[in-house]
Design an enzyme around this catalytic site. Structure first.
Site, PDB file in Angstrom:
ATOM      1  N   GLU A   1      72.961   3.690  19.379  1.00 23.42           N
ATOM      2  CA  GLU A   1      72.021   4.809  19.477  1.00 23.42           C
ATOM      3  C   GLU A   1      72.636   6.040  18.819  1.00 23.42           C
ATOM      4  O   GLU A   1      73.806   6.323  19.077  1.00 23.42           O
ATOM      5  CB  GLU A   1      71.691   5.124  20.932  1.00 23.42           C
ATOM      6  CG  GLU A   1      70.575   6.153  21.018  1.00 23.42           C
ATOM      7  CD  GLU A   1      70.164   6.481  22.460  1.00 23.42           C
ATOM      8  OE1 GLU A   1      70.680   5.862  23.403  1.00 23.42           O
ATOM      9  OE2 GLU A   1      69.321   7.361  22.610  1.00 23.42           O
TER      10      GLU A   1
ATOM     11  N   ALA B   1      78.309   7.433  28.033  1.00 21.11           N
ATOM     12  CA  ALA B   1      78.072   6.001  28.186  1.00 21.11           C
ATOM     13  C   ALA B   1      76.796   5.627  27.457  1.00 21.11           C
ATOM     14  O   ALA B   1      76.063   6.499  27.009  1.00 21.11           O
ATOM     15  CB  ALA B   1      77.935   5.653  29.664  1.00 21.11           C
TER      16      ALA B   1
ATOM     17  N   ASN C   1      72.992  -0.007  26.590  1.00 23.64           N
ATOM     18  CA  ASN C   1      72.646  -1.254  25.909  1.00 23.64           C
ATOM     19  C   ASN C   1      72.156  -2.307  26.913  1.00 23.64           C
ATOM     20  O   ASN C   1      72.748  -2.474  27.973  1.00 23.64           O
ATOM     21  CB  ASN C   1      73.878  -1.812  25.197  1.00 23.64           C
ATOM     22  CG  ASN C   1      74.645  -0.749  24.471  1.00 23.64           C
ATOM     23  OD1 ASN C   1      74.120  -0.125  23.573  1.00 23.64           O
ATOM     24  ND2 ASN C   1      75.881  -0.506  24.908  1.00 23.64           N
TER      25      ASN C   1
ATOM     26  N   GLU D   1      72.788   5.152  33.500  1.00 18.97           N
ATOM     27  CA  GLU D   1      72.682   4.058  32.525  1.00 18.97           C
ATOM     28  C   GLU D   1      71.928   2.878  33.125  1.00 18.97           C
ATOM     29  O   GLU D   1      71.128   2.232  32.446  1.00 18.97           O
ATOM     30  CB  GLU D   1      74.066   3.610  32.040  1.00 18.97           C
ATOM     31  CG  GLU D   1      74.943   4.716  31.457  1.00 18.97           C
ATOM     32  CD  GLU D   1      74.271   5.588  30.421  1.00 18.97           C
ATOM     33  OE1 GLU D   1      73.363   5.096  29.730  1.00 18.97           O
ATOM     34  OE2 GLU D   1      74.644   6.776  30.308  1.00 18.97           O
TER      35      GLU D   1
HETATM   36  N1  B3K Z   1      71.544   7.091  25.497  1.00 18.47           N
HETATM   37  C1  B3K Z   1      72.929   7.436  25.327  1.00 18.47           C
HETATM   38  C2  B3K Z   1      73.106   8.464  24.272  1.00 18.47           C
HETATM   39  C3  B3K Z   1      73.752   7.981  23.041  1.00 18.47           C
HETATM   40  C4  B3K Z   1      73.722   9.045  21.984  1.00 18.47           C
HETATM   41  C5  B3K Z   1      74.572   8.783  20.862  1.00 18.47           C
HETATM   42  N2  B3K Z   1      74.487   9.784  19.833  1.00 18.47           N
HETATM   43  C6  B3K Z   1      73.545   7.909  26.592  1.00 18.47           C
HETATM   44  C7  B3K Z   1      72.598   8.233  27.670  1.00 18.47           C
HETATM   45  O1  B3K Z   1      71.934   9.231  27.651  1.00 18.47           O
HETATM   46  O2  B3K Z   1      72.458   7.453  28.572  1.00 18.47           O
HETATM   47 ZN    ZN Z   2      70.496   8.612  29.004  1.00 17.53          ZN
END
Ligand code: B3K
Ligand code: ZN
Length: 876
Positions: A126, A267, A270, A303
């Protein structure tokens, strides 16, 4: 960057040309290179009247070894590769696309895509990291099922992980082995993950509400195995909470977390394989502070919650980022509030919002919760998208109430499961489930800036009517000069002269007013005397509210308000008012209003209060918050005034602080629960006031606590106090001991670095420069960079803003250096320089000159270019 970077607009959104039904990947991992074989089964999207060309994204660093359509290798003339775009000409409606790429993860310092962290392979995709792994329609609205085979040398990389469930494994003759993973849930490429390394793990089990068993595994390096239990407990609590509060169950047979040392953020969610910065997963009383324990709990929950808010229902495009982030931050904040103290959690979150998000809203990078354009999406993982986005969801919760909100979230998840949607779809679901009209409310998603509320009141003794007039406005931001009125839920209560809540509408004591106009008057009838209003209870909207409270009214609210948040807020308003008055008069008239001392004494000696609240109330507003509130920041005056008040309070309340310190000791074993965290926070706050007295007796109290502590919270608190005191030699001694004791614990060493970087004493910048030469520092590890450079530039304001401009020069040098190593980190480091408008003319000139120097320093990444160019464009 070879050409002028392109601006991407939300209004230009087009659905993808092709969908990808199935993605099959094979990774061959070697020390010198990695070969990635991808097979994509694609179908033309028939919704476009005119067929669009098949386009894939691929980073310039990748070598394309093979490109074949339905088995036939494409010739040079059959495709074009320009910048990040690979365009295939004349493709059939259905095809199998084979792509083979060669990449070098061992040389990837950007920590995006596939890279190595301490000898292990891991990924961060991401937002757009997958395009550094293979050519792909790398956009969140292309959802595919993935089957992934990872092959590597068995002795170096015994553990091979990817998303989903493991379905096959085997060994080759040459000491290599492989595992195949299958993820049955269609997902965008940004949720792809791979890990290969020499890892150990702990495991546990969770049975979902419908009776499905789930294997839980948390992986880390062997030396950190003793720091994984708290994350596991937090994970199980999160799983239960999401079932109870949102009706959401986990959906795969296995859920894994991997801890890595080199990570740009906290974090990543995924699918089935969360990857965590070690700082957000490792926890052990000996090495971890209370604050870090709470962060682990919050981030594990965040997460995990993404499995529904983000993964099962994902974003259509990156402008919708807050769809998953704002909602998920709201969810994790409510979880943490349920697990710990609700009021303290709210105070912490609002403090962050008011200090840093409000500053973002007032700066050159200001953007709406749903941005309308960007150059580099990585620059939009911001406090606005995350924290303000969460406030927007909280306001919907406040407007609908918990039952209708839950009905809305059920509808949202049901309606959009397996789809990529927009923030409008989220609000639609809330509207449809509740029957409430949220059309004006939607402006929170499209208008940037912090709304300002001016409240005035009037009481008519003859009629017993109390009237509140509220005016709202919102300052212009670079993207939009004039703003339309927002729909703002304003929660309030009215206190009678005894401090009791008056019954309001329907007998309740807190009422939520709907502000929708630029000016509105609300009437309350049947009052016998003028009440004291408790406004914006629980911080019901992310706004700046001004009402002309007298200091005595603030003291009254501090003592009586039934809303815990507003009791604390009254104490902050009182302290801010006093500090601002002294700052304006600085350096003359340094005298402290005795009412603050008396109020603090009352709070400190009231045994009925929660110690956590006492600690919050007695914490003076930070220098950064006072800077945010100022029109022109007087760096020295703010620092000196705060120090002066701390010392005055310590002098006046010395015996109370000492009594508090002594009565909040314990012999019990460490526990990171709310009551113990509260006890330690008050004890350490008392100690910090005592040490401010420059008295050897209190120095030795801190030294003993440092030496005897059986947990990192107490040891680190004492370390910071001694190092930041005027006892220079004692400071050096504890620093040396601490390093000696903890040099092999990387996360503890980060604390050691941060304590030094935030020390304001003479020679601060020189010390920071020297720290960067220390063996403990590593330019390529973002945690180290944050502990030294970010802490210095954001917390050591006196030295960062030194009038000779040396702090600015230092930061610009670092940005220029990091621009090559890790653009995301470089761009984040820049933030304090973007705030130049808040400073005096001399400092403004110095800051702008450094921004200009960065701009002219050569090839800039899109990340840095966007922030620097927008900061300089704000020069009028
Ligand atoms: N969704 C990730 C964010 C990653 C961003 C990388 N540039 C972390 C989070 O918000 O859970
Ligand atoms: Zn997030």
């Amino acid at each position: 960057m070879s050409q002028e970077p392109q601006v991407i607009y939300l209004k230009d959104y087009q659905a993808p040309a092709y969908s990808v039904d199935k993605t099959t990947l094979r990774f061959e991992l070697y020390e010198e290179e990695t070969i990635v074989r991808a097979e994509l089964q694609m179908q033309r999207n028939t919704q476009h009247a005119e067929p669009l060309p098949l386009q894939l994204f691929g980073h310039e660093s990748m070598e394309l070894l093979r490109l074949a359509v339905n088995g036939g290798v494409l010739q040079q003339a059959e495709y074009s590769r320009e910048g990040e775009l690979l365009t295939l000409l004349d493709t059939p409606d259905q095809l199998t696309l084979e792509i083979v790429t060669r990449i070098e993860p061992q040389n990837n310092t950007s920590l995006e895509g596939l890279y190595k962290s301490d000898g292990m392979f891991c990924t961060q995709c991401e937002a757009e990291g997958f395009r550094r792994i293979t050519f792909y329609p790398d956009r969140p609205d292309v959802l595919s099922v993935f089957t992934t085979t990872v092959e590597a040398e068995q002795s170096r990389y015994p553990v091979l992980l990817s998303n989903g469930n493991p379905i096959a494994r085997g060994q080759e003759e040459d000491g290599r082995h492989w595992v195949t993973w299958e993820d049955p849930f269609p997902k965008p490429a940004y949720l792809f993950a791979l890990v290969a390394g020499d890892l150990e793990h702990i495991e546990d089990q969770f049975t979902t509400a419908s009776g499905r068993p789930v294997e839980l595994k948390i992986f880390a390096e062997k030396k950190d195995l003793d720091k994984l239990d708290y994350a596991m407990q937090s994970l199980k609590r999160s799983m239960t909470w999401d079932e109870e509060v949102y009706g959401r169950e986990y959906d795969l047979d296995i859920f894994m977390i991997v801890a890595v040392d080199f990570f740009n953020m906290g974090a990543m969610e995924n699918k089935g394989l969360n990857i965590f910065n070690t700082s957000c997963v490792l926890a052990n009383p000996k090495t971890t502070t209370d604050a870090a324990f709470q962060r682990v709990e919050g981030v594990v929950a965040h997460e995990y919650f993404h499995n529904w808010s983000g993964n099962r229902v994902t974003c259509r495009d990156w402008f919708q980022l807050s769809l998953k982030e704002g909602f998920t931050v709201f969810r994790d904040a409510e979880f943490s509030a349920d697990m710990n103290s609700r009021t303290v959690k709210r105070i912490e979150d609002v403090t962050l919002l008011r200090t840093a998000q409000f500053a973002e809203d007032a700066g050159p990078m200001a953007h709406p919760v749903r941005p309308a354009s960007f150059i580099e999406i990585s620059n939009f993982y911001t406090l606005t998208v995350y924290e303000k986005g969460a406030e927007v969801v909280r306001m919907i919760h406040t407007l609908l109430g918990p039952e209708l909100f839950r009905k809305g979230s059920d509808l949202y998840f049901d309606r959009h499961d397996g789809k990529a949607v927009t923030t409008d779809d989220f609000v639609d679901a809330m509207e449809d489930a509740s029957g409430r009209d949220l059309s004006q409310f939607r402006r929170w998603y499209s208008q940037a800036g912090t709304p300002e509320l001016q409240v005035e009141d009037r009481f008519d003794e003859s009629t017993g009517v109390y009237q509140l007039t509220v005016r709202q406005s919102c300052p212009g931001t670079p993207d939009m000069k004039h703003k339309q009125p927002f729909h703002i839920p304003l929660a309030l209560g009215l206190l009678d002269q005894q401090g009791s809540d008056l019954p309001l509408d329907g007998g309740q004591t807190t009422q939520v007013l709907d502000l929708t106009e630029s000016e509105q008057t609300f009437s309350f009838e049947g009052l016998s005397a003028k009440p004291v209003p408790s406004l914006l209870r629980g911080f019901s909207a992310p706004v700046k509210l001004s009402y002309d409270y007298s200091r005595d009214e603030l003291l009254f609210l501090m003592a009586h308000d039934s809303d815990g948040f507003n009791r604390w807020d009254a104490s902050q308003k009182l302290a801010v008012g006093i500090m601002q008055e002294l700052v304006a008069a600085y350096p003359s008239q340094m005298q402290l209003d005795q009412r603050l001392v008396d109020a603090y004494r009352r709070v400190l000696t009231d045994e009925s209060l929660d110690p956590a609240m006492v600690a919050q109330i007695l914490t003076l507003p930070s220098e950064a918050y006072l800077a945010e509130l100022a029109d022109v920041v007087d760096v020295e005056a703010i620092h000196e005034v705060r120090q002066f008040i701390r010392r005055q309070l310590a002098k006046a309340l010395e015996s109370e602080f000492l009594a508090t310190y002594n009565s909040h000791q314990t012999l019990e074993a460490y526990r990171p629960d709310a009551s113990e965290v509260a006890r330690r926070s008050l004890k350490n706050l008392a100690l910090s006031y005592l040490v401010a007295l420059d008295n050897e007796a209190y120095l030795s109290l801190a030294q003993s606590q440092f030496a005897d502590a059986d947990n990192m919270t107490d040891q680190q608190a004492a370390l910071g106090q001694v190092v930041h005191s005027d006892f220079v030699e004692a400071g050096q001694q504890v620093l040396a001991k601490f390093y000696d004791q903890w040099q092999h614990e990387s996360l503890v060493v980060n604390q050691w670095l941060a304590v030094q970087a935030s020390d304001v004493k003479e020679g601060a910048l020189e010390r920071v420069v020297a720290l960067m030469q220390h063996e403990a520092f590593d330019m390529k590890n973002p945690n180290k960079v944050r502990s030294v450079i970010s802490v210095f530039c954001n917390q050591n304001l006196l030295n960062f803003h030194r009038p000779d401009g040396s702090g600015y020069r230092f930061l610009a040098d670092q940005v220029i250096e990091f621009n090559r190593i890790n653009p995301q980190i470089a761009s984040r480091l820049l933030t304090p320089l973007t705030r130049w408008k808040k400073y005096d003319a001399d400092r403004q000139a110095l800051m702008k000159a450094e921004l200009g120097r960065i701009m002219d320093s050569g090839e800039l990444s899109k990340d840095v270019y966007e922030v620097v160019s927008k900061s300089l464009a704000a020069v009028e």
